[in-house]
Write an enzyme that holds these catalytic residues in place. Structure first.
Site, PDB file in Angstrom:
ATOM      1  N   GLN A   1       0.828  -1.202   0.000  1.00  0.00           N
ATOM      2  CA  GLN A   1       0.000   0.000   0.000  1.00  0.00           C
ATOM      3  C   GLN A   1       0.862   1.251   0.000  1.00  0.00           C
ATOM      4  OE1 GLN A   1      -2.152   0.595   3.647  1.00  0.00           O
ATOM      5  NE2 GLN A   1      -3.619   2.019   2.732  1.00  0.00           N
TER       6      GLN A   1
ATOM      7  N   GLU B   1     -14.484  -2.085   4.783  1.00  0.00           N
ATOM      8  CA  GLU B   1     -14.387  -3.369   5.466  1.00  0.00           C
ATOM      9  C   GLU B   1     -14.553  -3.216   6.965  1.00  0.00           C
ATOM     10  OE1 GLU B   1     -14.902  -6.452   5.432  1.00  0.00           O
ATOM     11  OE2 GLU B   1     -13.241  -7.158   4.165  1.00  0.00           O
TER      12      GLU B   1
ATOM     13  N   ASN C   1      -5.636   6.235  16.561  1.00  0.00           N
ATOM     14  CA  ASN C   1      -6.759   6.287  17.493  1.00  0.00           C
ATOM     15  C   ASN C   1      -7.313   7.699  17.659  1.00  0.00           C
ATOM     16  OD1 ASN C   1      -6.459   3.582  17.703  1.00  0.00           O
ATOM     17  ND2 ASN C   1      -6.143   3.525  19.919  1.00  0.00           N
ATOM     18  N   GLU C   2      -6.451   8.679  17.478  1.00  0.00           N
ATOM     19  CA  GLU C   2      -6.937  10.061  17.556  1.00  0.00           C
ATOM     20  C   GLU C   2      -7.864  10.339  16.372  1.00  0.00           C
ATOM     21  OE1 GLU C   2      -3.592   9.242  17.998  1.00  0.00           O
ATOM     22  OE2 GLU C   2      -3.973   9.295  20.158  1.00  0.00           O
TER      23      GLU C   2
HETATM   24  C1  LIG Z   1       4.071  -0.177  11.427  1.00  0.00           C
HETATM   25  C2  LIG Z   1       3.353   0.720  10.472  1.00  0.00           C
HETATM   26  C3  LIG Z   1       2.903   0.218   9.266  1.00  0.00           C
HETATM   27  C4  LIG Z   1       2.298   1.057   8.328  1.00  0.00           C
HETATM   28  N1  LIG Z   1       1.956   0.547   7.100  1.00  0.00           N
HETATM   29  C5  LIG Z   1       1.533   1.384   6.116  1.00  0.00           C
HETATM   30  C6  LIG Z   1       1.353   0.935   4.773  1.00  0.00           C
HETATM   31  O1  LIG Z   1       1.544  -0.250   4.471  1.00  0.00           O
HETATM   32  N2  LIG Z   1       1.006   1.826   3.827  1.00  0.00           N
HETATM   33  C7  LIG Z   1       0.774   3.134   4.108  1.00  0.00           C
HETATM   34  O2  LIG Z   1       0.420   3.869   3.206  1.00  0.00           O
HETATM   35  N3  LIG Z   1       0.929   3.616   5.370  1.00  0.00           N
HETATM   36  C8  LIG Z   1       1.306   2.762   6.379  1.00  0.00           C
HETATM   37  N4  LIG Z   1       1.510   3.242   7.662  1.00  0.00           N
HETATM   38  C9  LIG Z   1       1.394   4.672   7.899  1.00  0.00           C
HETATM   39  C10 LIG Z   1       0.280   5.061   8.843  1.00  0.00           C
HETATM   40  O3  LIG Z   1      -0.929   5.016   8.200  1.00  0.00           O
HETATM   41  C11 LIG Z   1       0.632   6.450   9.390  1.00  0.00           C
HETATM   42  O4  LIG Z   1       1.679   6.265  10.309  1.00  0.00           O
HETATM   43  C12 LIG Z   1      -0.528   7.111  10.061  1.00  0.00           C
HETATM   44  O5  LIG Z   1      -1.400   7.583   9.095  1.00  0.00           O
HETATM   45  C13 LIG Z   1      -0.104   8.277  10.951  1.00  0.00           C
HETATM   46  O6  LIG Z   1       0.682   9.177  10.237  1.00  0.00           O
HETATM   47  P1  LIG Z   1       2.078   9.695  10.789  1.00  0.00           P
HETATM   48  O7  LIG Z   1       2.854   8.530  11.186  1.00  0.00           O
HETATM   49  O8  LIG Z   1       2.655  10.595   9.781  1.00  0.00           O
HETATM   50  O9  LIG Z   1       1.719  10.497  12.083  1.00  0.00           O
HETATM   51  P2  LIG Z   1       1.127  11.978  12.159  1.00  0.00           P
HETATM   52  O10 LIG Z   1      -0.010  12.103  11.234  1.00  0.00           O
HETATM   53  O11 LIG Z   1       2.218  12.952  12.046  1.00  0.00           O
HETATM   54  O12 LIG Z   1       0.544  11.964  13.612  1.00  0.00           O
HETATM   55  C14 LIG Z   1       1.307  12.183  14.804  1.00  0.00           C
HETATM   56  C15 LIG Z   1       0.358  12.208  15.968  1.00  0.00           C
HETATM   57  O13 LIG Z   1      -0.580  13.257  15.813  1.00  0.00           O
HETATM   58  C16 LIG Z   1      -1.907  12.767  15.825  1.00  0.00           C
HETATM   59  N5  LIG Z   1      -2.713  13.575  14.924  1.00  0.00           N
HETATM   60  C17 LIG Z   1      -2.455  13.865  13.625  1.00  0.00           C
HETATM   61  N6  LIG Z   1      -3.422  14.648  13.138  1.00  0.00           N
HETATM   62  C18 LIG Z   1      -4.298  14.846  14.136  1.00  0.00           C
HETATM   63  C19 LIG Z   1      -5.516  15.586  14.244  1.00  0.00           C
HETATM   64  N7  LIG Z   1      -6.037  16.246  13.219  1.00  0.00           N
HETATM   65  N8  LIG Z   1      -6.164  15.574  15.422  1.00  0.00           N
HETATM   66  C20 LIG Z   1      -5.683  14.879  16.480  1.00  0.00           C
HETATM   67  N9  LIG Z   1      -4.525  14.200  16.424  1.00  0.00           N
HETATM   68  C21 LIG Z   1      -3.856  14.177  15.270  1.00  0.00           C
HETATM   69  C22 LIG Z   1      -1.778  11.335  15.406  1.00  0.00           C
HETATM   70  O14 LIG Z   1      -2.868  10.566  15.855  1.00  0.00           O
HETATM   71  C23 LIG Z   1      -0.492  10.940  16.083  1.00  0.00           C
HETATM   72  O15 LIG Z   1      -0.735  10.672  17.416  1.00  0.00           O
HETATM   73  C24 LIG Z   1       2.095   2.417   8.628  1.00  0.00           C
HETATM   74  C25 LIG Z   1       2.515   2.921   9.869  1.00  0.00           C
HETATM   75  C26 LIG Z   1       3.144   2.090  10.782  1.00  0.00           C
HETATM   76  C27 LIG Z   1       3.596   2.670  12.090  1.00  0.00           C
END
Ligand SMILES: Cc1cc2nc3c(=O)[nH]c(=O)nc-3n(C[C@H](O)[C@H](O)[C@H](O)COP(=O)(O)OP(=O)(O)OC[C@H]3O[C@@H](n4cnc5c(N)ncnc54)[C@H](O)[C@@H]3O)c2cc1C
Lengths: 351, 392
Positions: B127, B246, B376-377
């Site tokens: 993905q 899903e 979760n947020e």
């Molecule tokens: C082990 C692992 C596997 C993954 N696999 C895939 C994959 O196969 N393909 C893919 O495309 N992605 C994948 N992801 C990415 C995953 O979807 C993102 O990590 C996720 O969307 C969070 O984005 P970020 O890590 O940039 O955190 P950020 O978006 O920077 O968030 C940081 C913190 O801020 C909080 N936050 C952000 N925005 C808000 C808001 N508006 N209000 C309140 N809180 C907020 C978040 O909840 C988090 O606590 C994976 C991530 C991990 C850790």
């Protein structure tokens, strides 16, 4: 009660901070070790040269005549810098050697870093129970298994064992540790002349040292998280725009401040009453819970980056998890405290 | 209201249980249960191909592409029984993500080309959504695709690409119209062969020491235009469909229940001065608490599944994702505590069993569960905004 640190303590803290910065693990991609840290002989020598291994011991044994308070201040700096060593464990061993009275030569070597002696108290498939080992002693030889042993390259270990219904502490020279386990099969050992109280006092010193390290780790994890909330942008704004995150950072801060009071108080109390088990257990329970809270939230508030080995925050969580499970976990210490709640009407911190 | 399964569903459950526990080879299930990282791609492949041969890999798909006429409850039963038997589930990227998207929005030619191979894991998909600066704010993604003749030229970077090291293909969200009035409107959904020149995969190590995620770099990667799914600039709609379609399997109830049962076995094997850890009132109380919480989740999955409007994203799945990830994490935390001092060691040996030495890295690894797939947020925001109408 006064929590301010004096000039000498500040000097110690600054010196340890400076030294620790030189031994902090790399943050370079693909070079970051994960999991339990291997023994770093250079860092260990630096700790010894600074006198940290002898901080709470008498000068005539090569120690610094300081107390658990100094231990906590030093350990916190190590925790912050992620210099993960067997510091707490070594203090437990040294404390027992000091209590034995007749182990001065070895104690001096432990303190000057030329001999690595650690406790090997934990046993496989057995919950933490330092006074109820399954290893048995008979006429100066030991049988049973200790695992995990913190570091394989030890010069000697201290082992708890039962002789009849007496639990004793035994010194085993040049132990053969493999796969983290020390198998004792009629292995020769020297019984240390120490009491159950001495064992408690030694473990309590280890507990407070690890609590100090945990405090440093939590301080650093919180600082990193706060910084990240200010700088990381999503939706065109810094994360700190989202109150749900800033309020949780505030909760982390509250947790850490309560831990700080408890750890410093624990150090002061144990400096006076080394075998005050209830205080040590309270320190352990509080830092165990706080470490879990802060460690988990630090990763969560970072998002994906918090999960990676190249970024420090997850390593703090790893270390906090290990600390929580060393010298009895939260469940064990809560059980000890629960057993004795009817002994007192309230907890008097001045008592 | 009726407590029991209908006769038909009870028979269905029995049939699933029998298949998973007798037809899926023991070695696949025990190695999967032990959480083996080594060779896990092979386990997933063998499992999915066996399931597919028996019509059990993609029951949620349209019937003509291998789906089943099951009720949502039956799909729920299928999933729980599969997890209870430690059968590696069909690869989510294939079965739950790109497959349903191609089936719903792909061309006939794309369906024929990709769906059978996707169901059978002859193509391993990964993905490509997240980017370094586009996590929770996915719509701000910057990887571009510029149309040149009958090709798109893709440049940019994806990250967190789970199991990308095994992937044959990647489904990626790319920006095709940087000038669109809203950033959600300029995004397209592209299917890209990982062997296309210009793609580099770089591993990311996680805190447990494992390698399951990657960065994927695109440098002038030329992608045939017939690998665009649906319409150009409609990719966001397809992504929303993918993320919300899903509900089955959103909360890994079957695997949580199995782990909790394992935890009890482990606790009973740890000696204390007076008996075993399972007799320790503090530990037993914690298990009892978790069993109650997991029961509530189990029931909610069944209740919500029964009411599902098929194919429509439903904010109720956020309840399942939020609580499912929390309870999954809670149970792993419990197992670390049961392992006690043994968890300080990460390598098993003859004195230290694998469940105990894996407990800490597994616990740390699953901190991811509350971050990926919508943190979760983000789930709480969907609940507060989408269900409670609290839009600040
Ligand atoms: C082990 C692992 C596997 C993954 N696999 C895939 C994959 O196969 N393909 C893919 O495309 N992605 C994948 N992801 C990415 C995953 O979807 C993102 O990590 C996720 O969307 C969070 O984005 P970020 O890590 O940039 O955190 P950020 O978006 O920077 O968030 C940081 C913190 O801020 C909080 N936050 C952000 N925005 C808000 C808001 N508006 N209000 C309140 N809180 C907020 C978040 O909840 C988090 O606590 C994976 C991530 C991990 C850790």
């Amino acid at each position: 009660m006064d929590f301010t640190i004096d000039d000498e303590q500040r000097a110690l803290r600054d010196a340890v901070r400076d030294m620790a910065s030189r031994f902090a693990p790399p943050e370079e991609r693909d070079k970051v070790p994960t999991g339990p840290r291997a023994h770093d002989a250079k860092a260990w020598t630096a700790l010894a040269e600074m006198g940290l291994l002898g901080l709470p011991f008498a000068e005539d044994a090569g120690g610094m005549d300081a107390t658990a308070v100094e231990v906590v201040l030093a350990a916190a700096e190590l925790g912050k810098a992620r210099v993960q060593t067997a510091y707490g464990e070594a203090l437990v061993a040294a404390s027992l050697l000091a209590a034995a009275g007749d182990q001065k030569a070895l104690l001096e070597k432990v303190i000057d870093g030329s001999a690595l002696v650690l406790p090997a108290f934990a046993e496989p498939m057995r919950a933490w129970a330092p006074h109820d080992p399954s290893v048995t002693a008979s006429g100066g030889s030991l049988s049973g298994v200790k695992a995990p042993v913190p570091i394989a390259e030890v010069d000697a270990v201290l082992v708890t064992a039962c002789e009849g219904d007496q639990t004793g502490v035994y010194l085993v020279d040049s132990p053969q540790v493999s796969d983290g386990a020390l198998k004792l099969d009629g292995t020769a050992a020297t019984k240390l002349n120490v009491s159950a109280d001495d064992l408690d006092a030694a473990l309590n010193l280890g507990i407070v040292a690890l609590a100090g390290e945990a405090l440093g780790a939590m301080d650093a994890a919180l600082a990193m998280t706060v910084d990240y909330l200010k700088t990381r942008k999503q939706f065109g704004v810094p994360l700190m725009t989202f109150q749900t995150l800033t309020q949780r950072a505030a909760d982390m801060y509250v947790s850490v401040e309560l831990a700080r009071s408890t750890v410093l108080y624990g150090a002061m109390t144990l400096a006076e009453r080394p075998s005050d088990n209830a205080t040590a257990s309270r320190v352990k329970v509080l830092t165990g819970r706080t470490g879990r809270h802060v460690g988990q939230e630090a990763i969560q508030l970072h998002g994906g980056i918090g999960m990676t080995a190249e970024y420090a925050v997850g390593h703090y969580t790893t270390r906090l998890t290990a600390i929580e499970h060393t010298f009895g976990d939260t469940r064990y210490h809560l059980g000890q405290l629960a057993r004795d709640v009817s002994d007192h009407a309230e907890v008097d911190v001045f008592a | 209201m009726k407590r029991q399964l209908s006769d038909e569903d009870a028979a269905f459950r029995q049939r699933m249980r029998e298949f998973f526990t007798t037809q899926v080879p023991e070695d696949i299930r025990t190695r999967w249960a032990a959480g083996a990282e080594e060779g896990m791609d092979d386990l997933i492949r063998r499992s999915q191909q066996l399931l597919n041969a028996n019509g059990l890999a993609v029951p949620g798909w349209p019937k003509e592409w291998g789906g089943q006429d099951w009720s949502t409850l039956q799909r729920q039963i299928w999933h729980e029984e599969m997890q209870a038997a430690s059968v590696p589930p069909p690869l989510a990227f294939n079965a739950n993500m790109v497959g349903p998207v191609i089936a719903a929005f792909g061309s006939e030619e794309q369906k024929q080309r990709f769906l059978p191979a996707t169901a059978n894991l002859d193509i391993w998909w990964c993905q490509g959504f997240s980017e370094p600066d586009a996590g929770s704010d996915l719509a701000s993604l910057r990887t571009t695709a510029v149309r040149e003749g009958d090709e798109y030229v893709v440049n940019g970077q994806k990250t967190w690409t789970t199991l990308g090291q095994y992937a044959d293909w990647i489904f990626a969200l790319v920006r095709t119209d940087p000038k669109a009035p809203k950033k959600q409107m300029g995004i397209s959904f592209l299917l890209i062969d990982m062997l296309t020149p210009g793609i580099t995969v770089r591993p990311i190590q996680l805190i447990d020491g494992g390698h399951e995620v990657n960065e994927v770099f695109f440098e002038n990667v030329r992608v045939p235009a017939d690998q665009l799914v649906g319409e150009e600039n409609k990719g966001w709609d397809y992504a929303k469909f993918l993320l919300g379609n899903e509900r089955v399997g959103v909360a890994p109830v079957g695997s949580i229940k199995r782990k909790l049962a394992d935890a009890k076995t482990y606790a009973a094997s740890i000696a204390t001065p007076t008996g075993t850890l399972l007799d320790d009132p503090l530990l037993a109380a914690r298990i009892a608490e978790l069993e109650t919480e997991v029961m509530a989740l189990d029931l909610t999955v069944l209740r919500v599944a029964a009411n599902s409007k098929d194919g429509k994203p439903d904010p109720a799945s956020s309840i399942l994702k939020l609580r499912g990830s929390q309870l999954q994490q809670d149970v792993l935390e419990l197992i670390v505590d049961i392992a006690g001092p043994m968890g300080l060691q990460w390598a098993a040996g003859d004195e230290l069993p694998g469940w105990a030495t894996h407990s800490t890295p597994t616990y740390l690894n699953f901190r991811k569960a509350s971050i990926y797939g919508g943190s979760n947020e983000v789930q709480r925001q969907i609940i507060s905004g989408g269900i409670l109408g609290l839009k600040g």
